[in-house]
Design a protein around this motif. Structure first.
Motif, PDB file in Angstrom:
ATOM      1  N   VAL A 126       0.825  -1.242  -0.155  1.00 40.17           N
ATOM      2  CA  VAL A 126      -0.076   0.055  -0.016  1.00 40.17           C
ATOM      3  C   VAL A 126       0.965   1.296  -0.044  1.00 40.17           C
ATOM      4  CG1 VAL A 126      -1.606   1.414   1.222  1.00 40.17           C
ATOM      5  CG2 VAL A 126      -2.076  -1.090   1.269  1.00 40.17           C
ATOM      6  N   ASP A 127       1.853   1.392   0.914  1.00 43.90           N
ATOM      7  CA  ASP A 127       2.792   2.403   0.993  1.00 43.90           C
ATOM      8  C   ASP A 127       3.479   2.653  -0.306  1.00 43.90           C
ATOM      9  OD1 ASP A 127       2.400   2.738   3.742  1.00 43.90           O
ATOM     10  OD2 ASP A 127       4.192   1.557   4.330  1.00 43.90           O
ATOM     11  N   ALA A 128       3.668   1.697  -1.305  1.00 48.67           N
ATOM     12  CA  ALA A 128       4.295   1.962  -2.536  1.00 48.67           C
ATOM     13  C   ALA A 128       3.438   2.575  -3.490  1.00 48.67           C
ATOM     14  CB  ALA A 128       4.762   0.582  -3.321  1.00 48.67           C
ATOM     15  N   LEU A 129       1.944   2.157  -3.285  1.00 49.05           N
ATOM     16  CA  LEU A 129       1.052   2.831  -4.268  1.00 49.05           C
ATOM     17  C   LEU A 129       0.917   4.255  -3.765  1.00 49.05           C
ATOM     18  CD1 LEU A 129      -1.522  -0.092  -4.278  1.00 49.05           C
ATOM     19  CD2 LEU A 129       0.015   0.672  -6.093  1.00 49.05           C
ATOM     20  N   LEU A 130       0.713   4.704  -2.384  1.00 49.03           N
ATOM     21  CA  LEU A 130       0.581   5.947  -1.806  1.00 49.03           C
ATOM     22  C   LEU A 130       1.609   6.947  -2.535  1.00 49.03           C
ATOM     23  CD1 LEU A 130      -0.887   5.388   1.630  1.00 49.03           C
ATOM     24  CD2 LEU A 130      -2.008   5.258  -0.479  1.00 49.03           C
ATOM     25  N   ALA A 131       2.758   6.434  -2.442  1.00 48.55           N
ATOM     26  CA  ALA A 131       3.988   7.179  -2.822  1.00 48.55           C
ATOM     27  C   ALA A 131       3.891   7.614  -4.260  1.00 48.55           C
ATOM     28  CB  ALA A 131       5.306   6.437  -2.756  1.00 48.55           C
ATOM     29  N   GLU A 132       2.996   7.155  -5.053  1.00 49.30           N
ATOM     30  CA  GLU A 132       2.783   7.541  -6.242  1.00 49.30           C
ATOM     31  C   GLU A 132       1.399   8.266  -6.338  1.00 49.30           C
ATOM     32  OE1 GLU A 132       5.165   4.199  -8.910  1.00 49.30           O
ATOM     33  OE2 GLU A 132       3.221   4.152  -9.074  1.00 49.30           O
ATOM     34  N   GLY A 133       0.665   8.782  -5.518  1.00 48.95           N
ATOM     35  CA  GLY A 133      -0.288   9.586  -5.573  1.00 48.95           C
ATOM     36  C   GLY A 133      -1.820   8.829  -5.507  1.00 48.95           C
ATOM     37  N   VAL A 134      -1.546   7.632  -5.168  1.00 49.21           N
ATOM     38  CA  VAL A 134      -3.055   6.859  -4.971  1.00 49.21           C
ATOM     39  C   VAL A 134      -3.513   7.394  -3.616  1.00 49.21           C
ATOM     40  CG1 VAL A 134      -3.864   4.627  -4.513  1.00 49.21           C
ATOM     41  CG2 VAL A 134      -2.108   5.020  -6.425  1.00 49.21           C
ATOM     42  N   SER A 135      -4.913   7.524  -3.777  1.00 49.53           N
ATOM     43  CA  SER A 135      -5.905   7.963  -2.830  1.00 49.53           C
ATOM     44  C   SER A 135      -7.062   6.775  -2.564  1.00 49.53           C
ATOM     45  CB  SER A 135      -6.557   9.357  -2.974  1.00 49.53           C
ATOM     46  OG  SER A 135      -7.339   9.195  -4.208  1.00 49.53           O
ATOM     47  N   CYS A 136      -6.930   6.036  -3.235  1.00 51.46           N
ATOM     48  CA  CYS A 136      -8.035   4.796  -3.139  1.00 51.46           C
ATOM     49  C   CYS A 136      -7.620   3.559  -3.660  1.00 51.46           C
ATOM     50  CB  CYS A 136      -9.579   5.508  -3.674  1.00 51.46           C
ATOM     51  SG  CYS A 136     -10.891   4.090  -3.443  1.00 51.46           S
ATOM     52  N   ILE A 137      -7.778   2.477  -3.092  1.00 52.40           N
ATOM     53  CA  ILE A 137      -7.621   1.196  -3.259  1.00 52.40           C
ATOM     54  C   ILE A 137      -8.654   0.300  -3.222  1.00 52.40           C
ATOM     55  CG2 ILE A 137      -5.066   1.466  -3.403  1.00 52.40           C
ATOM     56  CD1 ILE A 137      -5.151  -0.195  -0.680  1.00 52.40           C
ATOM     57  N   ALA A 157      -8.333  -5.792   5.184  1.00 49.86           N
ATOM     58  CA  ALA A 157      -8.432  -5.044   4.251  1.00 49.86           C
ATOM     59  C   ALA A 157      -8.925  -3.676   4.848  1.00 49.86           C
ATOM     60  CB  ALA A 157      -9.190  -5.493   3.014  1.00 49.86           C
ATOM     61  N   ARG A 158      -9.994  -3.863   5.709  1.00 48.56           N
ATOM     62  CA  ARG A 158     -10.683  -2.782   6.132  1.00 48.56           C
ATOM     63  C   ARG A 158      -9.723  -1.945   7.096  1.00 48.56           C
ATOM     64  NH1 ARG A 158     -15.148  -2.079   3.227  1.00 48.56           N
ATOM     65  NH2 ARG A 158     -17.084  -2.601   3.948  1.00 48.56           N
ATOM     66  N   ARG A 159      -8.544  -2.781   7.892  1.00 50.83           N
ATOM     67  CA  ARG A 159      -7.904  -1.895   8.563  1.00 50.83           C
ATOM     68  C   ARG A 159      -6.917  -1.259   8.076  1.00 50.83           C
ATOM     69  NH1 ARG A 159      -5.791  -6.485  12.720  1.00 50.83           N
ATOM     70  NH2 ARG A 159      -4.334  -4.344  13.394  1.00 50.83           N
ATOM     71  N   ILE A 160      -6.625  -1.393   6.688  1.00 49.56           N
ATOM     72  CA  ILE A 160      -5.522  -0.624   6.104  1.00 49.56           C
ATOM     73  C   ILE A 160      -6.051   0.969   6.198  1.00 49.56           C
ATOM     74  CG2 ILE A 160      -4.815  -0.030   3.866  1.00 49.56           C
ATOM     75  CD1 ILE A 160      -5.209  -2.860   3.171  1.00 49.56           C
ATOM     76  N   ALA A 161      -7.173   1.260   5.981  1.00 53.33           N
ATOM     77  CA  ALA A 161      -7.695   2.682   6.003  1.00 53.33           C
ATOM     78  C   ALA A 161      -7.376   3.367   7.533  1.00 53.33           C
ATOM     79  CB  ALA A 161      -8.981   2.892   5.697  1.00 53.33           C
ATOM     80  N   ALA A 162      -7.447   2.519   8.397  1.00 48.31           N
ATOM     81  CA  ALA A 162      -6.937   3.000   9.911  1.00 48.31           C
ATOM     82  C   ALA A 162      -5.500   3.233  10.009  1.00 48.31           C
ATOM     83  CB  ALA A 162      -7.558   1.972  10.934  1.00 48.31           C
ATOM     84  N   GLU A 163      -4.694   2.535   9.281  1.00 50.64           N
ATOM     85  CA  GLU A 163      -3.264   2.660   9.233  1.00 50.64           C
ATOM     86  C   GLU A 163      -2.660   3.578   8.357  1.00 50.64           C
ATOM     87  OE1 GLU A 163      -1.401   0.985  11.628  1.00 50.64           O
ATOM     88  OE2 GLU A 163      -3.103   0.038  12.563  1.00 50.64           O
ATOM     89  N   ARG A 164      -3.496   4.044   7.358  1.00 51.12           N
ATOM     90  CA  ARG A 164      -2.758   4.745   6.317  1.00 51.12           C
ATOM     91  C   ARG A 164      -4.036   5.642   5.700  1.00 51.12           C
ATOM     92  NH1 ARG A 164       0.761   2.397   7.987  1.00 51.12           N
ATOM     93  NH2 ARG A 164       2.608   1.586   6.929  1.00 51.12           N
ATOM     94  N   PRO A 165      -3.796   6.884   5.215  1.00 55.23           N
ATOM     95  CA  PRO A 165      -4.461   7.910   4.704  1.00 55.23           C
ATOM     96  C   PRO A 165      -5.025   7.653   3.326  1.00 55.23           C
ATOM     97  CG  PRO A 165      -1.975   8.974   4.552  1.00 55.23           C
ATOM     98  CD  PRO A 165      -2.132   7.432   5.448  1.00 55.23           C
ATOM     99  N   VAL A 166      -5.751   6.622   3.492  1.00 49.68           N
ATOM    100  CA  VAL A 166      -6.299   6.204   2.076  1.00 49.68           C
ATOM    101  C   VAL A 166      -7.760   5.436   2.089  1.00 49.68           C
ATOM    102  CG1 VAL A 166      -5.265   3.639   2.404  1.00 49.68           C
ATOM    103  CG2 VAL A 166      -5.681   4.637  -0.087  1.00 49.68           C
ATOM    104  N   ARG A 167      -8.271   5.665   1.017  1.00 47.12           N
ATOM    105  CA  ARG A 167      -9.743   5.012   1.146  1.00 47.12           C
ATOM    106  C   ARG A 167      -9.558   3.528   0.569  1.00 47.12           C
ATOM    107  NH1 ARG A 167     -14.298   8.593  -2.040  1.00 47.12           N
ATOM    108  NH2 ARG A 167     -15.571   7.393  -0.875  1.00 47.12           N
ATOM    109  N   VAL A 168     -10.421   2.535   1.275  1.00 51.44           N
ATOM    110  CA  VAL A 168     -10.223   1.197   0.796  1.00 51.44           C
ATOM    111  C   VAL A 168     -11.797   0.943   0.330  1.00 51.44           C
ATOM    112  CG1 VAL A 168      -9.814  -1.294   1.625  1.00 51.44           C
ATOM    113  CG2 VAL A 168      -8.365   0.856   2.198  1.00 51.44           C
ATOM    114  N   ARG A 169     -11.686   0.060  -0.530  1.00 49.95           N
ATOM    115  CA  ARG A 169     -13.238  -0.516  -1.011  1.00 49.95           C
ATOM    116  C   ARG A 169     -12.875  -1.998  -1.094  1.00 49.95           C
ATOM    117  NH1 ARG A 169     -17.463   2.472  -0.480  1.00 49.95           N
ATOM    118  NH2 ARG A 169     -18.442   1.462  -2.210  1.00 49.95           N
ATOM    119  N   THR A 170     -13.594  -2.760  -0.356  1.00 52.20           N
ATOM    120  CA  THR A 170     -13.505  -4.414  -0.466  1.00 52.20           C
ATOM    121  C   THR A 170     -14.464  -5.147  -1.356  1.00 52.20           C
ATOM    122  OG1 THR A 170     -14.817  -4.490   1.441  1.00 52.20           O
ATOM    123  CG2 THR A 170     -12.542  -4.181   2.023  1.00 52.20           C
TER     124      THR A 170
END
Length: 402
Positions: A126-137, A157-170
């Motif tokens: 996830v961090d690799a994606l965020l480093a390229e401007g990703v805001s939602c996965i 998967a749901r917990r990712i959004a609590a650990e990182r500033p990103v929206r998560v759709r499951t």
């Protein structure tokens, strides 16, 4: 406390324009209030009411919507690097499977992992994606193939959004493969494992959409239809891995359920394209798997254009067929391998990716939408697809916060 900010002196690619593919504002400004875009337009037209807000000069940098990765499997256990090496040294798929490789190895590693371990493994990806401007996965289950593990994957998967500033759709992907203990009994697996797990995941609020893999090595259209019937009963939208290795009519089936998307679609025919166009189903193009598997059948990009089917792009990040965590590289691959244009690629990871996830509050730059933005050290949007292995991200803004 209300957060207010005006970004100015920027090239703004709104992705809203029909006449101009990027919806470019050459010298633009964006007013942000809390997590929303309050105004966007030419800097010369900035309303007086924003005059006393804090201003940030972007020095002519490019601003796009935050990128969206609409198809990932970032939550899984183990890895398949040794299998990758075996394959390059000449081992057959059967030999790899006998050695414990293939999807079975990922299923076993995922079943053995705790929820905390699954989350910890996913975060670097996830961090690799965020480093390229990703805001939602988007994140799928599908490597458990039993109820307990499928739910554990979705909780991680749901917990990712609590650990990182990103929206998560499951997405629930219980119909991903037939586990060894149900070999030759795919229908029984659907009835005894997949559908009960889907109902349990929905009851726990863990599912935003329902996915499946419609292919000769996985599930046929009638089996997928039974899963989709339950999704419809539960009020959940559907999407489908379809026409990746052959044409079983999966995309047409998905369209008949009003699917958000049909993904892969290398073997899609014109009837399937028409069905997707009529249903408003997005085509999610996944060049990472095409590249990794060294496929030769390219998706029907010209047919999709001709029939007006929106095209999204995604990494398909997974341990077997697409160990890819770069959406920028995905854009380059789509242009180079499939002849998509840079404008189509950028729309594919913003506006059309949002549509593939059923999101209406992101993907473009317009008043009222979320202030999820990416600021780039480039002059022209085509540079985002042109460069290989280069990340020009200057700032990522998520919900109005840098």
């Amino acid at each position: 406390m209300t957060k207010k900010l005006v970004l100015e002196s920027a090239r703004v690619a709104t992705l809203n324009g029909d006449a101009e593919p990027y919806g470019m504002i050459p010298d633009g400004a964006i007013a942000i209030e809390d997590a929303r875009i309050a105004w966007a337009g030419a800097r010369s037209a900035l309303p007086d009411r924003f005059a006393d807000w804090p201003h940030e000069d972007l020095g002519g940098r490019l601003v796009t919507p935050g990128l969206i990765d609409a198809h990932t499997h970032v939550v899984f256990g183990g890895d398949r690097a040794v299998e990758f090496e075996m394959r390059l040294n000449g081992a057959s798929y059967e030999e790899i499977a006998r050695a414990g490789g293939g999807i079975l190895s990922t299923v076993n590693a995922t079943r053995a992992a705790t929820e905390d371990e699954l989350l910890a493994g996913a975060l670097p990806r996830v961090d690799a994606l965020l480093a390229e401007g990703v805001s939602c996965i988007e994140v799928k289950s599908g490597y458990g193939l039993d109820q307990d593990t499928e739910l554990r994957m979705l909780r991680a998967a749901r917990r990712i959004a609590a650990e990182r500033p990103v929206r998560v759709r499951t997405s629930f992907l219980g119909a991903h493969a037939v586990p060894p203990d149900y070999k030759g009994k795919a229908d029984t697996y659907i009835d005894e494992v997949c559908i009960p797990a889907l109902r349990a995941a929905h009851a726990q609020g863990l599912v935003d959409a329902v996915d499946g893999f419609c292919e000769g090595i996985a599930f046929d259209p009638p089996q997928i239809a039974r899963v989709f019937d339950v999704a419809r009963q539960l009020g959940l939208p559907v999407k489908l891995h379809a026409e990746q290795l052959s044409n079983l009519g999966g995309a047409k089936l998905a369209a008949s359920y009003g699917a958000l998307s049909a993904d892969h679609i290398e073997y899609l025919d014109e009837d399937g394209v028409r069905a997707m166009a009529d249903a408003g189903t997005v085509a999610v193009i996944l060049p990472g798997a095409f590249y990794t598997l060294r496929e030769t059948q390219v998706p029907p990009i010209d047919l999709l254009r001709r029939h007006g089917v929106p095209m999204a792009l995604a990494t398909d990040c997974n341990p077997g067929s697409s160990p890819l965590t770069s959406l920028l590289l995905t854009m380059n691959m789509a242009c180079t391998l499939f002849r998509m244009t840079p404008a189509e690629a950028l729309a594919g990871v913003t506006r059309n990716a949002a549509r593939a996830l059923g999101l209406t509050d992101t993907g473009t730059i317009a008043p009222g939408l979320r202030a999820d933005l990416a600021v780039w050290d480039v002059e022209h949007p085509a540079e985002l697809s042109y460069r290989i292995g280069f990340n020009p991200l200057h700032t990522r803004i998520f919900g109005g916060i840098e």
